[in-house]
Every structure is written in C-alpha cells, then in structure tokens.
Design a protein around this motif. Structure first.
Motif, short mmCIF file in Angstrom:
data_model
loop_
_atom_site.label_atom_id
_atom_site.label_comp_id
_atom_site.label_asym_id
_atom_site.label_seq_id
_atom_site.Cartn_x
_atom_site.Cartn_y
_atom_site.Cartn_z
N THR A 1 -4.57 3.51 -9.13
CA THR A 1 -4.56 2.95 -7.66
C THR A 1 -5.46 1.78 -7.69
O THR A 1 -5.42 0.81 -7.05
N ASN B 1 2.05 7.67 -7.38
CA ASN B 1 1.85 9.06 -7.44
C ASN B 1 2.98 9.84 -8.14
O ASN B 1 2.80 10.75 -9.11
N PHE C 1 -4.38 -2.03 -6.45
CA PHE C 1 -5.05 -2.55 -5.16
C PHE C 1 -6.08 -3.73 -5.33
O PHE C 1 -6.35 -4.53 -4.63
N ASN D 1 0.71 -1.20 0.07
CA ASN D 1 -0.05 -0.16 0.12
C ASN D 1 1.05 1.07 -0.10
O ASN D 1 0.50 2.16 -0.76
N THR D 2 1.92 1.17 0.76
CA THR D 2 2.58 2.60 1.18
C THR D 2 3.47 2.61 -0.09
O THR D 2 3.52 3.72 -0.78
N LYS E 1 2.01 3.06 -3.91
CA LYS E 1 1.13 4.12 -3.85
C LYS E 1 1.98 5.26 -4.13
O LYS E 1 1.87 6.14 -5.19
#
Length: 575
Positions: free
Chosen positions: A468, A371, A472, A363-364, A367
């Motif tokens: 995103t 970005n 995910f 996730n971290t 992402k």
C-alpha cells in the motif's frame, strides 16, 4: 636360525608397538577414555609373556585350578572366603616369590616357576561377584589376554551370568577360549559326560567351531590321587602354546586385538559418517527449499505487479480517453457555453474533477487488487517458513546419544539441533523478524494489528503495509504532477501539452510503480530468506567441524587397518 627368528619377532613387536601407539592416539582424539586405557594396556603388555586369564563364577574353583596348574605345592592363588574381599591376582615369573599390591583390586605375584617364563596367569574374581569394580577390572584384562580359560563347576556349567560374560569375551574381542569343568570329583560319570557334551554344544552355538573342553579336579591333582584330568590340559598347552610358540602367538593375538579395536572404531565412524551425510543432505534440502520457495514468492510478486499494472492501465486509459474527449474543441465550446448558464463546470473545474476521479479510482481499485494478491503472497511466504520448521523437526537422528564410542558427539549434535529448533520457534514468533527497517523507515506506519498478529501470523498485514505504501507513494506523485498541469488552464493552446504531459506522467508512474513494488517485495523476500539462514549458523559450524574431524579420524583408521593387515600377512608368511 633361532636367532634370526628372534630378530624377526623383535622387529615385528617393535613395529606393532608403533602401530598400537598410533591406535592409542586415535582413541585419544576420539576422546574415549576407557578405550584409550585398553589400547595403552595392550601396548604395554605386548612385551609381557603369553597371558592366560582365568574367568568363571564365584566358587567355580578358579583359584584351586591355578594352584594345581602351577603345581608348586603352595597355595599361590588364594580363594577368599567372601567375594567382597577378593582381588585380581596376576602371576608372573620372578627369581623369588614376592607379592606387590598395585591397588586394592589388583595384586602381582612373582614366582620362580619355569612355565611362567613363557606364560603369565591372571586369576580373576567371579563373573557374578557383587564387589564394586571387580568385573570392570576383569574386563580390562580381557583385551590384552592371549587365552581365556573359562572355568565352570562340573556339576552345573550353565549359569547365565557366566555365559553372558563369555559372549562379551568371544563376541566383542574374538578371544581364543578353552573350557574347564572344575571339581569333576564332585560329579558322577553320567553328569560329567552330559555336561562335557552340553558345554561343547553350547560353545558351538555361540560360534566356536571346535571347542576344547576339559574336565579336571584340582583336589585330585594336588593330592596326587586318582585321575585329575590335568594331563590332557597340560598336553594341549604344551602342543599349542609353550615350547617357543608363545611369543609368536602373543604377537598374533595382539594384532587381532588391535584390529578388533580399530574395527570397532570403524563401525562407529560409519555411523558418524552416515549422520554427517544425513545432516549435510538436511542442510542442502533447507537451502533448496528456501531457493524454491523464494523463487515461487518472487513469481507471485511478478504476477502481483502484472495484475496491479493491468488495473492501473485500465483506470488511466479510461481517464486519458475522457481527458482527450473533454479537451476537444467541441467539448471546450460546449463546456464554455454551458458554464455560462451554470449547468456544467468550467474547464478548470472539470479538470480538477477528473484528477479527483482518478485519485478515487486508483485508491479504490488498486487497493482492492493489492489486498487480493497480498493474501496469496503472504501464504506463500508462510508456507516457506512452515516447511523449514517441519524439516528441522523431522531431521534424521542416526547416531544415538548412548553410542558406545561417540555418545558425546551425538549429544553435542542433539543439543545443536534442539537449540536450532528453539531458536527457529522464537524467530517465527517474533514479529520484528518479518518487518524490514529499510521498508518501514517510519515505524509509525506500522499499524497496531501487526504486533497483535504476532510473528508469521502478521505477514498479511506487513505485506499490505509494504504494498500500500509503495502504490500510493507513486499515485500521489502522479496526481500532484497532473494537478500542476491542469492548474491555470484557460486556453486551448495548452490542450496538447496537458494530454502529452498526462500520458508521460502515466508512463512514468507506471514504470516507477512496477519497479518500486517489485524491488521492495523481492528485497523483503531476500531479507527474510537471509534471516532464516542465520538461524543455522551454529548448525553449520558443527557440520564443518564434523567434516574435518571425520576426515582425520577416517584417514588414521585406514592407515592403521592397512598396517595391521600387512603385519598379519607377514606373520602368516613367517609361520
């Protein structure tokens, strides 16, 4: 021999009529009413006698000159006391004297005068007349005329309006012109000599190599007193026009006039062709820009996927190593022993924590990587849109909307281009054009920030939502499967199955992540390109229509040019 010559002229005249008919159809296809009328008049008048058109300013003595030239002892061409009541008078041969009013501005006069068997005379209002329609009607006679007789006041032949009209006659229509200084009885010898030389010199400056300038007095000619100057003028007419020469001269003049009109059309078609080629090149550049920029954006997608996979690999490699070490016999024994005293989680809890850590890392870090890359991709797509907008705004205009023949074509193109600009502006401003229903099946996934951004400004947010969601969806699937693998772990017999399963799921997730992200982004880019292309629908239709029309008009023009050239050469051979 005379009969044979007459037969040749009749055949040439009939053929010329057919060519001028084709020229008339060409002007109708172009849609230029004034030129079409000019060609129609030319066609009708090739069967009329050789036409003298008398032009000059008001009060130059044109009507008196005509009366003296005809020498009937009557006032045939009447000079009106005020220009605003004057009319054009066309004087033709007739067995008896009669007059016919064609319209309020044109009168035909028929006279039993021998010279009128070979020539016709048109007496026009002044070139500086204030009467509405007079000059435009005068100009209608110029294209079909065979000789322009430009009458000036002998005392002052330099009025600007008269010479401006001469430029129209000579420059636009290449009409043979002679110059007459009328009312010479009102000028002294010095004034007359000076003005004869002055008119000759001015005519040479305007492009006439050997100007014919005559000084006459209609008053002296009609009174039969003194030297009127009509003798040299009549001798010129006899040697150069009458005596059987007029019909051939008229045919030659008609050929020249038809060529002049056809070449004027050609000049306009050259501009239309240049505009068409410029628009075609503009459209090609639009397509090329879209292809280049789409390819550039697709490369950025490949780079984005590669960077994302590198991050994915680093995270999963670390977790896989941790899993292997933790599932080793030593690790299991250590954990079982330590868990008895409550200082270390048991194997099932440890596996659960591993899965949670994997989820947090994915996730971290994914992402953050997304970005960074989304910004670059959004800027690339924005650049594509801005380049198209700039090219639309800077499209070259060659054919102006005040063009003599093709103003309507230029205006239509201008309207199409303006509509394209307006439509593209609306397209860029509308956020919906940058979203994709196939990607955003659930519109609720779109954040309010997208709409707030407006149009192209929302690209970053839109792409972030696309990427995103793709990432995910994949990672969530991996974690679910891993959780199932880990659930119920109790013996070391499951260790190899867990490791193998974990590796398999990592590989599957990796492939699916790459394929799904690449497909969605490249599909998005292709969809956006197609939507941009759709803005050019009307422009493309106009371009296709212009290509067909140009081919027809240019082909017809070339055929007429070839026929007129052949006819002109034939007339020269027969002379």
């Amino acid at each position: 021999m005379a009969k044979l010559l007459d037969a040749e002229l009749q055949a040439t005249r009939a053929r010329l009529e057919e060519i001028i008919k084709n020229l008339h159809e060409l002007t109708l296809r172009i849609g230029h009413e004034e030129m079409a009328k000019t060609v129609s008049d030319l066609r009708n008048r090739i069967f009329e006698p050789f036409m003298f058109v008398i032009v000059g300013e008001v009060k130059a003595g044109k009507s008196s000159f005509v009366n003296a030239l005809l020498d009937t002892g009557q006032e045939i061409a009447k000079a009106a006391p005020q220009p605003m009541t004057d009319t054009i008078q066309q004087i033709l041969y007739g067995e008896e004297h009669r007059e016919v009013m064609i319209n309020p501005y044109l009168k035909k006069i028929f006279l039993p005068v021998d010279i009128l068997r070979e020539i016709a005379i048109v007496d026009t209002p002044g070139t500086n007349t204030i009467v509405e329609h007079h000059q435009e009607i005068t100009e209608q006679f110029i294209p079909a005329s065979d000789l322009i007789v430009f009458v000036f006041e002998a005392k002052n032949p330099y009025r600007q309006s008269a010479w401006d009209f001469f430029k129209y006659i000579h420059g636009d229509w290449r009409k043979k012109t002679i110059f007459v200084l009328q009312q010479k009885d009102l000028a002294n010898d010095f004034e007359l000599a000076t003005n004869l030389n002055g008119v000759g010199e001015k005519a040479r400056k305007e492009g006439i190599e050997q100007p014919q300038v005559f000084a006459v007095s209609a008053k002296l000619e009609q009174e039969k007193t003194g030297v009127s100057g009509f003798g040299p003028l009549r001798e010129y007419i006899s040697e150069n026009i009458t005596g059987g020469k007029a019909p051939r001269l008229k045919l030659n003049n008609s050929i020249v006039t038809a060529e002049t009109i056809n070449e004027r059309i050609a000049d306009g078609l050259v501009l239309r062709r240049r505009q068409f080629e410029a628009d075609t090149e503009f459209r090609r550049e639009i397509g090329e820009t879209l292809s280049d920029q789409s390819a550039q954006s697709n490369k950025q997608v490949d780079l984005m996927v590669e960077n994302l996979l590198n991050t994915y690999d680093n995270i999963t490699r670390q977790k896989l190593e941790e899993l292997r070490n933790g599932l080793s016999m030593f690790g299991l024994v250590k954990r079982s022993f330590a868990s008895t005293f409550g200082s270390t989680p048991n194997a099932e809890n440890w596996l659960s924590n591993l899965a949670t850590g994997l989820e947090a890392d994915l996730n971290t870090k994914l992402k953050a990587r997304l970005n960074d890359n989304v910004i670059d991709l959004a800027e690339s797509i924005q650049q594509m849109v801005k380049m198209i907008d700039l090219k639309i705004r800077s499209s070259a205009t060659i054919l102006q909307n005040d063009h003599e023949l093709f103003s309507d074509i230029a205006e239509r193109r201008e309207n199409v281009l303006r509509d394209l600009q307006d439509q593209f502006n609306r397209f860029v401003s509308n956020t919906d054009n940058f979203t994709d229903e196939s990607i955003f099946a659930d519109r609720e996934n779109l954040t309010p920030n997208i709409a707030a951004g407006g149009g192209i400004a929302a690209l970053g947010v839109i792409l972030a939502a696309v990427t995103t969601g793709s990432v995910f969806d994949i990672t969530g699937g991996i974690l679910t499967t891993v959780g199932i693998l880990f659930a119920g772990f109790s013996t070391r017999g499951k260790r190899k199955r867990i490791v193998d399963g974990f590796e398999a799921e990592i590989r599957t997730g990796r492939a699916k992540l790459a394929a799904d992200l690449e497909e969605k982004l490249k599909t998005y880019i292709a969809t956006l390109r197609r939507r941009i292309e759709n803005n050019f629908g009307r422009f493309d239709e106009n371009l296709q229509r212009e290509e067909k029309n140009l081919a027809i008009l240019e082909g017809t023009h070339q055929e007429i040019r070839a026929e007129l050239t052949t006819m002109g050469a034939t007339m020269t051979d027969q002379a």
